[in-house]
Design a protein around this motif. Structure first.
Motif, mmCIF file in Angstrom:
data_model
loop_
_atom_site.group_PDB
_atom_site.id
_atom_site.type_symbol
_atom_site.label_atom_id
_atom_site.label_comp_id
_atom_site.label_asym_id
_atom_site.label_seq_id
_atom_site.Cartn_x
_atom_site.Cartn_y
_atom_site.Cartn_z
ATOM 1 N N LEU A 1 40.824 51.782 60.346
ATOM 2 C CA LEU A 1 41.113 50.371 60.629
ATOM 3 C C LEU A 1 39.788 49.630 60.677
ATOM 4 O O LEU A 1 38.997 49.804 61.613
ATOM 5 N N LEU A 2 39.541 48.816 59.677
ATOM 6 C CA LEU A 2 38.295 48.069 59.587
ATOM 7 C C LEU A 2 38.558 46.597 59.866
ATOM 8 O O LEU A 2 39.600 46.061 59.496
ATOM 9 N N GLY A 3 37.604 45.947 60.524
ATOM 10 C CA GLY A 3 37.714 44.517 60.756
ATOM 11 C C GLY A 3 37.854 43.767 59.438
ATOM 12 O O GLY A 3 37.152 44.061 58.473
ATOM 13 N N GLU A 4 38.760 42.816 59.414
ATOM 14 C CA GLU A 4 39.003 42.041 58.184
ATOM 15 C C GLU A 4 37.833 41.096 57.887
ATOM 16 O O GLU A 4 37.165 40.597 58.798
ATOM 17 N N ALA B 1 39.260 41.090 69.131
ATOM 18 C CA ALA B 1 40.138 41.739 68.158
ATOM 19 C C ALA B 1 41.612 41.502 68.455
ATOM 20 O O ALA B 1 42.044 41.573 69.607
ATOM 21 N N VAL B 2 42.365 41.237 67.389
ATOM 22 C CA VAL B 2 43.814 41.128 67.441
ATOM 23 C C VAL B 2 44.372 42.074 66.386
ATOM 24 O O VAL B 2 43.924 42.054 65.227
ATOM 25 N N TYR B 3 45.348 42.923 66.774
ATOM 26 C CA TYR B 3 45.899 43.918 65.859
ATOM 27 C C TYR B 3 47.235 43.417 65.318
ATOM 28 O O TYR B 3 48.289 43.649 65.900
ATOM 29 N N GLU B 4 47.166 42.752 64.191
ATOM 30 C CA GLU B 4 48.339 42.142 63.578
ATOM 31 C C GLU B 4 49.173 43.215 62.875
ATOM 32 O O GLU B 4 48.662 43.990 62.074
ATOM 33 N N TYR C 1 35.466 43.454 70.444
ATOM 34 C CA TYR C 1 35.159 42.474 69.402
ATOM 35 C C TYR C 1 35.195 43.100 68.007
ATOM 36 O O TYR C 1 34.714 44.208 67.793
ATOM 37 N N THR C 2 35.779 42.371 67.087
ATOM 38 C CA THR C 2 35.807 42.794 65.689
ATOM 39 C C THR C 2 34.812 41.974 64.870
ATOM 40 O O THR C 2 34.402 40.882 65.276
ATOM 41 N N LYS C 3 34.424 42.528 63.722
ATOM 42 C CA LYS C 3 33.644 41.818 62.714
ATOM 43 C C LYS C 3 33.955 42.491 61.380
ATOM 44 O O LYS C 3 34.511 43.605 61.359
ATOM 45 N N PRO C 4 33.627 41.865 60.259
ATOM 46 C CA PRO C 4 33.998 42.441 58.973
ATOM 47 C C PRO C 4 33.528 43.883 58.794
ATOM 48 O O PRO C 4 32.359 44.201 59.022
ATOM 49 N N PHE C 5 34.474 44.751 58.469
ATOM 50 C CA PHE C 5 34.260 46.165 58.164
ATOM 51 C C PHE C 5 33.850 47.011 59.377
ATOM 52 O O PHE C 5 33.493 48.174 59.218
ATOM 53 N N LYS D 1 46.471 44.769 60.288
ATOM 54 C CA LYS D 1 45.204 44.097 60.017
ATOM 55 C C LYS D 1 44.491 43.813 61.347
ATOM 56 O O LYS D 1 45.132 43.423 62.331
ATOM 57 N N VAL D 2 43.175 43.997 61.339
ATOM 58 C CA VAL D 2 42.374 43.686 62.522
ATOM 59 C C VAL D 2 41.727 42.331 62.291
ATOM 60 O O VAL D 2 40.817 42.182 61.466
#
Length: 379
Positions: A311-314, A321-324, A344-348, A376-377
């Motif tokens: 699961l990689l950040g979009e 982070a929100v796990y859609e 916190y998420t960030k791309p990849f 999607k993250v």
């Protein structure tokens, strides 16, 4: 009376997801765990027994931390080797051994180790700076890899022609003949101090081309048994040549003419073994504990076909982070979700993984594609 596993405190350098999954297994054996990580909110913080905020590359931080543990292990190679060497001299058990980590930290030394020990690998050349890239020992295109500090696809680039050299790394690196490979595979081998050794079944990997990260992993492989056996023997030979204690991930290429070439090593639990939690009788994380505590190694056989998705950040999302789509994929039979505790998420960014198990390989892959398209993250 010999000490039990629960009597020996385990120090882990690095508090990310690999440390977290080691701790999740260690809890089953009543092991006291200590973690050192520079991030005060690292994923391990709330499940280890003792958490220390500090640099894993600083001598004093690693040395003082290590003094509190009986056995010290790593979840990332970028650690202070000198401190670990001193701790070994003082009687602390460090697994993988400091000399192994030192070798793995430098891709140039790693490649020379392959050559000296007759381990099949792609032809390579060591360079000091990008001026030396103009006249390589093999033709364009070729791969350029920084000798140190590369991970998760960073520090690697393809040099197609002389014009690409302008933007190349200007640091000690290695250039490697471009391998026309059919598939990238991995074998995880474990070895304890008694010399007992076991391999997990070979897995096949699919990469995210943009992020250069493993995105999709299928276990076990469907390559012919003789090829898989050959890959297992290569992995065992590497572990023996290193005289390693612990888990070792051996990443390999299967070329289009059927040869096996070793690409890189990781002397710790590895992304290519996450599916073992649900897919095998023993997980790579428990096997690592068994190895470093010098206990009998577990049964590595597959229980089922297993597909693992990172699961990689979009792209375009950075923040909380929100796990859609999480509830949708949890309704699918055989789906197991592992979130890594990163706020916190960030791309990849690696935010978690999902394993899909099914006795039918094609159904497992079909479900995995559905999960990939649904979950999607975002932020």
């Amino acid at each position: 009376m010999a000490k039990q596993i629960s009597d020996l405190k385990l120090g882990i350098l690095g508090g990310g997801q690999l440390g977290r999954m080691i701790i999740q297994e260690a809890i089953n054996y009543n092991v006291t765990t200590l973690v050192l990580d520079p991030d005060a909110d690292a994923p391990c913080k709330h499940i280890c027994n003792h958490f220390t905020t500090g640099s894993i590359s600083d001598y004093d931080s690693v040395y003082n931390f290590g003094k509190k543990a009986d056995i010290i292990t790593i979840e990332i190679e970028k650690v202070n080797i000198e401190a670990l060497e001193q701790l070994e001299k003082e009687g602390k058990l460090v697994f993988p051994q400091a000399r192994v980590i030192r070798l793995i930290q430098d891709k140039g030394i790693q490649k020379q180790f392959f050559k000296e020990n007759d381990i099949p690998t792609a032809p390579f050349q060591l360079v000091s700076n990008k001026r030396e890239l103009v006249n390589p020992n093999f033709p364009f295109p070729y791969m350029l890899k920084q000798r140190k500090d590369g991970y998760d696809g960073k520090g690697v680039m393809k040099i197609n022609n002389i014009a690409d050299i302008d933007n190349a790394f200007d640091s000690p690196s290695l250039i490697e003949e471009l391998v026309d490979f059919e598939k990238e595979v991995a074998i995880i081998v474990a070895r304890n101090s008694n010399g007992e050794m076991k391999t997990f079944p070979m897995v096949e990997m699919e990469f995210n081309a943009e992020a250069n990260l493993v995105e999709f992993l299928i276990s076990p492989s469907t390559y012919p048994d003789d090829l898989q056996h050959k890959a297992e023997e290569i992995a065992k030979n590497v572990a023996l040549a290193l005289n390693i204690t612990g888990i070792l991930a051996v990443e390999m290429f299967i070329t289009k003419n059927g040869d096996i070439l070793v690409n890189e090593l990781a002397p710790r639990p590895h992304n290519s073994g996450h599916q073992t939690i649900e897919g095998n009788f023993v997980s790579q994380f428990e096997q690592h504990l068994r190895a470093i505590y010098n206990l009998p190694l577990g049964d590595t056989r597959s229980r089922s076909n297993a597909v693992m998705i990172n699961l990689l950040g979009e792209k375009g999302h950075e923040g909380v982070a929100v796990y859609e789509g999480l509830e949708k994929i949890m309704a699918i039979e055989g789906v197991y979700v592992h979130l890594y505790g990163k706020k916190y998420t960030k791309p990849f960014r690696k935010m978690g993984h999902v394993t899909i198990v099914d006795q039918n390989r094609e159904q497992a892959i079909e479900k995995a594609n559905l999960v990939k398209d649904t979950l999607k993250v975002i932020s």
